[in-house]
Structures are given as C-alpha cells and as structure tokens.
Design an enzyme around this catalytic site. Structure first.
Site, mmCIF file in Angstrom:
data_model
loop_
_atom_site.group_PDB
_atom_site.id
_atom_site.type_symbol
_atom_site.label_atom_id
_atom_site.label_comp_id
_atom_site.label_asym_id
_atom_site.label_seq_id
_atom_site.Cartn_x
_atom_site.Cartn_y
_atom_site.Cartn_z
ATOM 1 N N CYS A 110 57.750 42.866 67.405
ATOM 2 C CA CYS A 110 57.742 42.423 68.799
ATOM 3 C C CYS A 110 56.377 41.856 69.180
ATOM 4 O O CYS A 110 56.285 40.930 69.994
ATOM 5 C CB CYS A 110 58.132 43.566 69.719
ATOM 6 S SG CYS A 110 56.952 44.940 69.757
ATOM 7 N N ASP A 133 50.309 33.672 30.372
ATOM 8 C CA ASP A 133 50.257 33.329 31.793
ATOM 9 C C ASP A 133 51.357 32.307 32.037
ATOM 10 O O ASP A 133 51.462 31.321 31.301
ATOM 11 C CB ASP A 133 48.889 32.735 32.166
ATOM 12 C CG ASP A 133 48.662 32.707 33.671
ATOM 13 O OD1 ASP A 133 49.570 32.267 34.404
ATOM 14 O OD2 ASP A 133 47.581 33.116 34.119
ATOM 15 N N ARG A 144 36.437 27.382 39.829
ATOM 16 C CA ARG A 144 36.103 28.697 39.264
ATOM 17 C C ARG A 144 36.551 28.845 37.812
ATOM 18 O O ARG A 144 35.894 29.492 37.012
ATOM 19 C CB ARG A 144 36.746 29.819 40.091
ATOM 20 C CG ARG A 144 36.223 29.960 41.494
ATOM 21 C CD ARG A 144 37.138 30.817 42.330
ATOM 22 N NE ARG A 144 38.443 30.188 42.502
ATOM 23 C CZ ARG A 144 39.569 30.620 41.953
ATOM 24 N NH1 ARG A 144 39.565 31.705 41.213
ATOM 25 N NH2 ARG A 144 40.706 29.995 42.162
ATOM 26 N N LYS A 174 48.269 27.013 31.954
ATOM 27 C CA LYS A 174 46.934 27.601 31.933
ATOM 28 C C LYS A 174 46.603 28.232 30.591
ATOM 29 O O LYS A 174 45.520 28.026 30.033
ATOM 30 C CB LYS A 174 46.814 28.658 33.035
ATOM 31 C CG LYS A 174 46.625 28.113 34.427
ATOM 32 C CD LYS A 174 46.367 29.250 35.411
ATOM 33 C CE LYS A 174 46.050 28.703 36.798
ATOM 34 N NZ LYS A 174 45.755 29.775 37.769
#
Length: 1160
Positions: free
Chosen positions: A682, A554, A565, A578
C-alpha cells in the site's frame, strides 16, 4: 596477451626502442593507435587530443567536462558519482616500477579511466616476472618492463593516454603529473561554510598530482617525497612494496589535504514525528527505519510545519542519538509550536588531514592501520623490517638469498641496529623468526600480494585525485605468514628451477608448487571476480601441469558495462560467452594452463553435467558469483562432497572473503544476512514517502503494462481454449484482474496508429467499455448480491498508463477518499508521518519532463503493438503539437472507491463471492475482442533492459559509442518515478540515479575486486598445501573507502553430540551395499536411534505411522523410489536419504547427518 581488434599503425621495434629517448608516450584515440617519441611535458595539442579521446567537453568558462559513458561505467558511477569520475578523467598519474605490484596498480587505474598514466621502469623483464605481471610473456624477456606493458595496458581502455619513461626519473619530472579541478564543482550540492574552512574559497583551483613508487630505495623515496610534499601545490606521494608474504603502503598527500566525502555513503535521513519546545529539544522520528545518526553529527531540517525556524538550512549538532530519536543541542522554547511533517538530513563535513613527511614518519610513524588484531604487535616489526631490507640491498647490492641462513642473520643484524638507533621509540622485543621468513622470501613478488596491494594503492590514487573517501593515514602493513606450508622446509626446497615460478618457489618451496600445478579446481562465474581469479591462478601456476585441470563455467555473455572491470574482455568480445573468452585470455597469460570453459549454470538442472565423479575429483572450488541463490547451491554441493569452498564478494568499495573448509569451518549457509526490508504494497502504490518507493512502483508499472500484459495477450491468442480453461480453474480475483487487463489491451486501449499511442500516453480513455459494462449489468440482474460488487468495480480506475490517469486523476481520487483533514478510526490524523499528502499535476506540453514522459511512453507503446515510430515523435515541437490536440475529459472523483491501506496486504485485488461468474462473462468478452483482431496478431512484450542490447551490438561491430538508453526503458521509468515524486513532494532523481535503483545495479569497482581475489588466493595456498589448522585460515571484511580491514579466523562448525558419537554439518553417513528397509532400520537401531520417517528429496519412502508402509520392510531402499515414480539417474551410484530419528531411551528427536546408500 589478447589479439587486438584494430591494428596498430606504428610499432616500436627493438632498435628503435633502444635508440629512443628515455621518454616515450603513446597517443591513442578510440579510432586508432599511434606510437611516437616526445617529451613528457604535455602540450596543448596533446591535451586537446586526449580530451577528445576521453569525450571531454569545454564549457563556456573554459573548464573541461568529461562526457561519461554511463553504460560503460555504470557500476563505477554507482560508487563514485559523476564528479569523482570527472576528476578521474582529468587525472595524470605516474607509476614507477612495473613488476607485479606496479602492473596491478596500473591495470586498476586504466580501468577506472584516469586521463593518463605514465609507466616508469629502468629494468628489463626477467623470467621470474612472469609469475606476477600478467602483461608479460616469454617473448618480452629482456625488454624494458614499461615498454613491454604499454600496448597491452592500452587495450584495457582506449580513452586513457598511456606513456612510458625508461630512463632515470628526476624530481622535476614529477611536477608534470597534475590536473586542474575546480573546487566549485567538487562541493556542488554539499554544505561548506567559508567561515569554518577559511583556507578554501569557492573559486579556488585545486591541483591534484599523484605519483606512485613500487620499487625505490628509501633514500630516493625520501628525496622524492620531500619534493612532492613541499611542491606548490603538493604532489600526492604513495610508496608501496610487496616482498614475499609481506607488504606495506605509505601515503603523503601534503601538508593539508581536504577530504570531501570520508565514507562515500549517502547522507542519512529521518522522517520527523514530533519536536518538543525545550532546551535541549528532543526530536522523535517515525519508526519506519532506524536512524543512523551518531553523537556530534551535523543535520539540517526541511519541510517542518509550525516550528519553521528549523527550516533555515543551518547545520545543527545533535547528541544522545538513539534508534528513533535524538537531542538537538539548541534551545527551542521560543520557537513556534511543532505541527507536523519535516525531514532531518545528515550533513557530511569535509575533513582536513595533515600528512607528515616520509623522513619524519619513519622515526615517528604514529598509529598503524591494523588489519588483524591477532597480530597487534606485527606492524611496528614490519615497519622495521622494510627499513632493514632497504639497508641490506644498499650495502649488499642484492636481496637476501632464499633459504640462506647467513643472509637472514645479516638482515636481522641490520634490523637490530636500526631499532637501537630509534631511542625511546625502539621495540623492546624483536621476533627473529618472523624476520627470518621476511628475509627468505624478500626477493619474491607474489601475485596474490600484488593483487591485494594493487587494489589498496589503486584506491588511494583515486582518493588523491578526487578527495572522495578517507585516505590511508599514513602507514599500513600486512602479512600472511600463515600461508606458508606447515611442514619444515630445507634450503634445497627453495632452490630455483629456472622456471617462471622461481619467485614463488623461493617462498613456498618446490613441493607446494608441484601441488599447485597438479590441482583440479572449479571456478563458478567468469565476471569481474572470475577474471581476476583466472589471472591469479594462471600466474601462480595452478592447474598448469598435465595432471591439473581448471574448469570454469558461466552461462552469461559479455556486455558493454562489463568492460570497465572485467579486464580479460575487449569491446569486440561483446555478445560472446564470458567463460570462453576469459579462458582463452587466461591461457594466453600462461600457455601451460589446462583449462576447460563451460557455459552451464551450476544448478540442480545441470547435475547431469557436473556429475558425482567431477565433484569427487576436485581439490578446491572457487565462487565468483553475484547472487545468494547460486552461492547457497554451491555451498550445498561442497558440503555434500566435502570440498573446500573459497567464497568472496564485493559491494562498491567493500569486499569480503569467507573460507569454507571441510570439518574445520562453518559452511556459507550457516550464517545469513537478514533479508532487506520491503516496503508495504500500500505504501508503494498509494503512500510513497521516498524516491525508492516511486521507482519500485515505476518499474512494477513498466513490467505490468509492457511485458506481463502483452505476454498474457499472446498466451491467450496462442491457445484461447486452454487459456480460458486455466482462468476458470483459477476462479479468483487474480484471474479476474488478468482477464480485465487483457481485455483493456485488446479493446479499449488497443492502438492502431502512433497518434493512438500518443493519446494513450497523454490521457485516459473510457472508464470501461460499453460492451463490458453491459455484460456486467446482465450478470448482476441475475444476481442481486452482485450489485454491490458492480458498484465497487465500476468505481475502480481501469485506465492504462497515461499521464492524466497516473498523476492527476488517481491523486484526485485518493485525496477525495482521504481528504487532508481525514482521521483514522482512532481519531489520529490519517496523513501523519510518514504519509505525505499528494497534489495532482497539471499537464503542460511546455514542461520538458511532461513531454519526455509522453514521448517515451508513446514509443514503447508503439513497439509493443508493432507500430512504426514516425520521425516527428522525437521532435519536441511536433510532439507537443500532437499532444495538444488530444481532448482531455473532465474527471470527477467517486464515492465508495476502495483504496488499500493495510500494510500487511499482499494484493491490491478485491476478492468477490462472484469472481467465477464474472470470469465467465469476461472470457466471453475476450473472445469477442479476438474476433476483431487481424489474422496472426501478436504483441511484442518489452522486457526491461537498463542497457540496450542493440546499441551494444552496434558498439561491438563498429567500435562507435552509441546511446545505450535509446530503448527509452529508463526514460519511461525515470519519468514515471519523478512525476509521482512531484505528486508527493519527494525530491526527484536524474536518470542515472533512477537506473541504479530501478535497474538494481550493484555498485562495483576494480580495486575491491582485485583485493578480494588476492586474499582468496592466499587462502588457496593453504587449501592446496593441506595440513593447516583452523587458526591458520582467515576471513576478511574490508572497506577501502574508510579504509577498514577486519581479518579474523573462521567460525568452527556447530558440533552435535549423541552418546559416544559426534558430527557436524560436514558429516555424511555412508553405507555400502543395497540394503533393505529392515536392514537400514536395524543399522540405525544399533546406534541407539529409532527411525520414524525416511525420505529422498521430496519423496516419502517410509513413515512408521502408515500401516501400509510396513509391507515395505523387505524391499530394497532404492527400490522404494518406485512408489514415488522417481528414478535414480544412471550416472549416480548412490541414493541420498533423510532420516528423522529419535533417541531410543528418551524419545527426543536427534538431527542426524544425511545418509548415502551406495548400491552400484
């Protein structure tokens, strides 16, 4: 498990623990930790201290309000919202039974941030517990399970009060786990008519108490449930159990439990196009987005012009719901005629559930919640099996022996006797083989099963505490018998080896355990999914022998928001890699784990790191990724090397798993979700009609003005000549616009003092600099046709980010160009739905939102120019004084201004035949601006960050909570979006909601993550065991909010047949030997294929249409790479080629597999 950053002031030693009272609790604030003995009953002092630890505030009515750390809990807030989070912060929960399941539940609840959690267990840690509870280590064997967990569980969240009970639990103690929550807060902003729901009143106090049992006899469970059900107010009771590959949950939330949000989804809305005066009335909506209404839904109307009777706020029932229309169950013939406009919004009704007592539900369970429709008859059998196991344990005083046929038969006899006693409700057929497997593995608590049910039960506790999401009603059973080895196992295979994996061996046998330990596995990603996978694999013993190896990679670092978490990280790990931290934590769970942590992103750029030999050595690959691009790359690698890929993902309370098994299933990329619909340019820039459009525009402006333009400035100043040359080479409208923005930044909009920044934020400066205008006039005098271009250019707004420009002048120009009564070329009203007619804003320094916008814009502008921000900039009164001194010139709209209305347009730039000539003049002007700059001048580009890296760094160093929005990024984006929303009459949002949308925060919670990884690890047993068929594997989609579980077999790969051959996407044709091109063509010819094109990557090696390519026939295929000036890397032993072929007989194209030529 992981060394703590702050020392514990007092420890519980063995003697003290043995002599202590049955109940102990742990008090810990964010600053320090203290262990002491006390009664479970809460005191006012304890309540006050814990409230401070959670950041609780008390309002004037005496109600406690939680101060939510929005950066720490941002992902969870995106799922639950503030009110549910406040209820969690005020909830007390008891978890009884601290083996694997209890530990998983407790972990998820502590991460969620409940007020307190009490751990109850009378038993001591055993060796087999080390394979299911990641809090335990060998040193804990013999200690009480609750006491062994408490400190490590506390590390996950210092704001949660973690306490223990080690003695016998009495019914009276259950009433201590309660919290008062005001119903008024719970339903704020929701429609609730007292007449429709008479039991509820606006000032009613809602008492929520939750107890969870994971290892309790049925007799005691019935006793506890009777007490909880009849308690006033009721105590929410949950009983869950995992035994081997079987698990179950029972919920009883009392005689009447109110659910205020059954699914957690935003109320659906529609933009009204027409309403007829009829009975019943038909409402049509614009075909901008499909309506998500269903028959029977209640809706409310607003902003309807003409038929104003519908704007009374009264909920109305609809029927005949269609994608773009519905029927209103009401007579509108006497209503006013519909003119235009209007919004219709779904009303979410509360739902009252009446739960049955456990003693009644056992005999009459009602409908079971199904998960796998191929096992339609399985839940009633498992309902019987868990009762039989309880009877066996009660009579025998133990679990059935692993592999013991005698115990299995005795267990089956118990099940048969219980079934016969059910009378009319008995099962007609009992599958004894399934019951035998149940008995064999009943003493084992497997980590994957604990992870699955830990997620499910953790979510049910959140529902009980908050009334958000639909509870499980009332029984749910699940099994994964297909995870067992395909080979027949003997009784000796289940014999314990006196090791930490004995429980797992009692289910799968010692042979599979050896395969797990010897496996070589690659995990990509070490975020929330990665942490769960590492924990699971360490407990399962995967890669835990000298032959095994776990590689995890990672390239990300730990941020504060990860801590809610990603439970292997602590606050002192912020800023660290990590993968490195996670690997160290996993090794502390199981010291035998052989793991290597890398910080490389798995991508084409790192194939020199992850070489062919690495891929060929792997037994399985586990994705723990959060983006489709990386998933697609890993899918391609696993396809190429024919390796199993175990894929999973989460989105809030939803999760999914997909098994990609070589030659058995389709690959990940075979089926893709359709891309999200993007709003036309737009619409975003001139005609927004929802807050998402406003936030998209706001972030685009932020990045353009504070990041992209300063980067362009620095690119020019670093090498003016090269920059000018690149602009001349481009010579288009985009290059012209870039130059104009750079000139604005260095000339008309350059700030030297903070007061300049305030002026920049408040008003618009000169339309265009005099020198620049003279430059254009000189050019146009030489070219008559460019006069038209000059008129257009001079009438375009050239103002930088300023309140007056964005929210007043631009709106005035837009409504001047397109008045409210404007019509299209077909005569239809221009401002018809979904367009909303805007109104300009009048700036007022007394409006806090106006002033805060100017403050955030000024501060960020100062940062971009390296200007020191004075203290008075954050003082509202002094800033207001500075703003009021700014002179604001009058604005007059101009005719001839072009505003893009084409929804297919991809750019707002207006092209001109003279772009190249104008660019030369702009470059000359830019060079003049550069001369006026101080030596070494550079700007500071500001990259959008939804979390301040500086405050995260301070948090890591000191442990003090800082304001993570102190960088003012979200203040500016929210201000931009809300002022624009105010222009168009769109409902504004707070900064938190703006952060979710503009920051593109993916909703995430620990419960769904845990469940997904548990399901994947059940599949890992099958992958590493080998020999399983397609029908043994399972893909899953689950939504814990509903709850919904959909488990099915994977889809097989598409088969391509050609003559007597067949292949799938998994196949690769391999040729050994350094063939020439002629030999390769002959090799294909022998298969009935005629090759007309050969390529490798982006290099064309051969095409039969090119005469010169015929000279290459006798060259080695690998040598043909010289023509493309591409070398085969020295670490690669083969060359991959893509060959376009046709059938020799009929000339039809044939899609053949990739061909690999091994030449080394």
């Amino acid at each position: 498990m992981i060394s703590r950053k702050r020392a514990v002031e007092a420890q519980i030693d063995d003697d003290q623990a043995a002599e202590a009272a049955d109940d102990t609790f742990l008090k810990k604030t964010r600053g320090d930790c203290m262990i002491s003995s006390a009664a479970v009953e809460g005191t006012s002092a304890m309540e006050e201290e814990n409230n401070q630890g959670n950041g609780m505030e008390v309002d004037e009515d005496g109600r406690k309000q939680a101060d939510i750390d929005e950066d720490l809990h941002s992902r969870q807030l995106a799922v639950y919202g503030r009110e549910t989070m406040r209820r969690l912060f005020a909830s007390n929960v008891l978890v009884s039974g601290l083996q694997g399941l209890g530990a998983e539940i407790a972990k998820n609840l502590v991460l969620a941030g409940v007020k307190s959690i009490t751990l109850h267990d009378e038993g001591n840690v055993e060796l087999c517990d080390l394979s299911s509870n990641f809090f335990f280590s060998k040193e804990d064997i013999g200690k009480n399970r609750a006491l062994a967990c408490v400190l490590k569980l506390q590390e996950l969240n210092n704001a949660v009060l973690v306490s223990t009970l080690t003695g016998t639990l009495t019914k009276e103690q259950l009433s201590n786990f309660q919290v008062c929550v005001l119903l008024l807060e719970l339903i704020a902003g929701m429609f609730l008519m007292a007449s429709r729901f008479p039991p509820f009143h606006w000032n009613l106090l809602f008492l929520c108490m939750v107890v969870v049992f994971t290892d309790v006899s049925l007799e005691k469970a019935i006793e506890y449930d009777d007490y909880c059900h009849n308690h006033q107010p009721p105590i929410c009771f949950i009983k869950s159990e995992v035994r081997g590959l079987f698990g179950g949950v029972f919920c009883d939330f009392g005689p009447e439990f109110s659910v205020y949000d059954v699914d957690g989804e935003e109320p659906h809305t529609g933009i009204i196009a027409s309403i007829c005066n009829d009975n019943p009335a038909v409402i049509s909506c614009v075909e901008d987005e499909r309506l998500e209404f269903q028959d029977g839904d209640l809706v409310v109307f607003s902003e309807v012009e003409g038929m104003t009777e519908l704007n009374d706020g009264k909920p109305r029932k609809i029927k005949n719901a269609r994608p773009f229309s519905f029927t209103l169950d009401e007579d509108t013939t006497q209503f006013g005629l519909y003119k235009k406009g209007g919004l219709v919004t779904q009303v979410k009704e509360p739902k009252v559930l009446q739960f049955k007592l456990l003693r009644d539900a056992l005999r009459d369970p009602g409908d079971f919640l199904l998960s796998d429709f191929s096992k339609f008859d399985r839940p009633p059998l498992l309902h019987l099996a868990f009762q039989a196991l309880d009877k066996f344990r009660h009579d025998m005083g133990r679990f059935p022996g692993a592999g013991s046929e005698d115990d299995a038969q005795r267990f089956i006899d118990f099940a048969i006797n219980i079934n016969e006693s059910l009378g009319d409700g008995k099962l007609e057929d009992i599958n004894k083989k399934i019951l035998q497997h149940f008995a064999y593995g009943s003493q084992a608590i497997l980590n994957p099963m604990a992870a699955i049910f830990g997620g499910i039960v953790g979510q049910e506790v959140v529902k009980a505490c908050s009334g958000k999401f639909h509870p499980l009603f009332q029984f749910f059973y699940f099994d994964s018998l297909e995870s067992l080895p395909t080979e027949t196992l003997e009784a000796s295979d289940f014999k314990p080896l006196n090791c930490r994996y004995d429980a797992q061996i009692s289910v799968f046998g010692s042979k599979l355990q050896k395969k797990l330990e010897d496996a070589k596995v690659f995990i990509v990603g070490s975020g929330a999914l990665g942490c769960e996978f590492l924990k699971n694999l360490a407990l399962m013993g995967v890669c835990c022998s000298p032959k095994g190896k776990l590689t995890i990679t990672d390239d990300d670092v730990i941020e504060k928001s990860n801590l809610s978490r990603q439970f292997l990280f602590r606050d002192w790990n912020i800023g660290q890699a990590k993968s490195t931290v996670a690997a160290a934590a996993a090794a502390s769970i199981n010291p035998d784990l052989h793991i290597e942590a890398l910080q490389n992103r798995a991508s084409p750029e790192t194939e020199n790191v992850f070489r062919d030999g690495f891929w060929e050595s792997l037994d399985a690959v586990i994705n723990a990724l959060d983006n489709v691009t990386a998933r697609m790359y890993m899918d391609g690698r696993c396809l190429y090397f024919q390796k199993p890929l175990l894929e999973s993902g989460t989105l809030g309370a939803k999760c999914n798993t997909q098994m990609v098994i070589p030659h058995l299933t389709e690959n990940y990329g075979a089926s893709r979700d359709p891309p999200e619909k993007q709003a036309p340019m737009c619409t975003v820039h001139s005609f927004p009609h929802n807050i998402d459009h406003c936030l998209t525009w706001a972030r685009s402006e932020f990045e353009g003005l504070l990041e992209k333009t300063p980067n362009e400035v620095n690119t020019f100043l670093t090498n003016p000549n090269a920059y000018a040359a690149s602009m001349r080479n481009a010579g288009d409208a985009q290059a012209r616009n870039l130059l104009e923005r750079v000139i604005e930044c260095l000339d008309t909009d350059r700030c030297a003092t903070f007061q300049d920044c305030v002026c920049w934020a408040r008003l618009k400066w000169n339309l265009i600099s005099d020198t620049f205008a003279q430059c254009l006039f000189r050019f146009c005098l030489c070219n008559f046709f460019s006069v038209i271009f000059l008129c257009i250019l001079l009438n375009q707004d050239k103002y930088a980010l300023r309140f007056e420009d964005y929210f007043s002048n631009r709106v005035k120009q837009l409504t001047f160009t397109f008045p409210e009564d404007a019509a299209t070329s077909t005569g239809a009203p221009f401002w018809s739905a979904p367009k909303r007619f805007p109104r300009p804003l009048q700036f007022s320094s007394s409006d806090p939102s106006h002033l805060h916008f100017v403050m955030s814009a000024s501060i960020l502008r100062a940062e971009a120019f390296g200007i020191i921000v004075p203290d008075w900039a954050k003082n509202p009164k002094k800033l207001a004084d500075a703003v009021d001194k700014v002179l604001v010139p009058d604005f007059q709209p101009k005719a001839g201004v072009q505003i893009v209305t084409d929804e297919k347009a991809t750019s707002l730039s207006t092209a001109s035949i003279d772009d190249a000539a104008v660019i030369n003049d702009l470059i000359a002007k830019l060079e003049e601006c550069a001369i006026k700059l101080p030596p070494g001048f550079r700007m500071n580009p500001i990259q959008f960050e939804k979390v301040s890296s500086i405050s995260s760094f301070i948090f890591a160093l000191t442990g003090n909570v800082q304001d993570d929005d102190a960088n003012y990024h979200m203040d500016l984006i929210a201000g931009l979006a809300n002022m624009r929303a105010r222009n168009y009459g769109i409902q504004e949002v707070d900064k938190l909601k703006a952060k979710f949308i503009a920051g593109r925060i993916i909703p995430a919670i620990a419960t769904s993550t845990a469940m997904a990884t548990g399901l994947v690890c059940l599949e890992l047993y099958k992958v590493l065991a080998g020999g399983h068929k397609l029908e043994d594997y399972r893909n899953t989609f689950a939504n814990l909010a509903l709850p919904l579980f959909s488990i099915a077999e994977p889809v097989p790969p598409k088969m391509i047949k050609f003559r007597d051959m067949s292949w799938t996407v998994w196949d690769r044709w391999i040729i050994h030997g350094n063939l020439t091109l002629r030999q390769l063509l002959r090799w294909l010819k022998d298969k009935g294929l005629s090759a007309y094109s050969i390529s490798s990557g982006t290099s064309l090696l051969y095409n039969s249409m090119f005469p010169r390519h015929r000279d290459r026939m006798d060259r080695k295929v690998v040598d043909l790479m010289e023509f493309a000036k591409v070398e085969v890397p020295p670490y690669r032993r083969h060359l991959d080629i893509v060959v376009a072929c046709e059938d020799d007989e009929d000339g039809e194209d044939v899609d053949i597999p990739l061909i690999s030529i091994y030449f080394r």
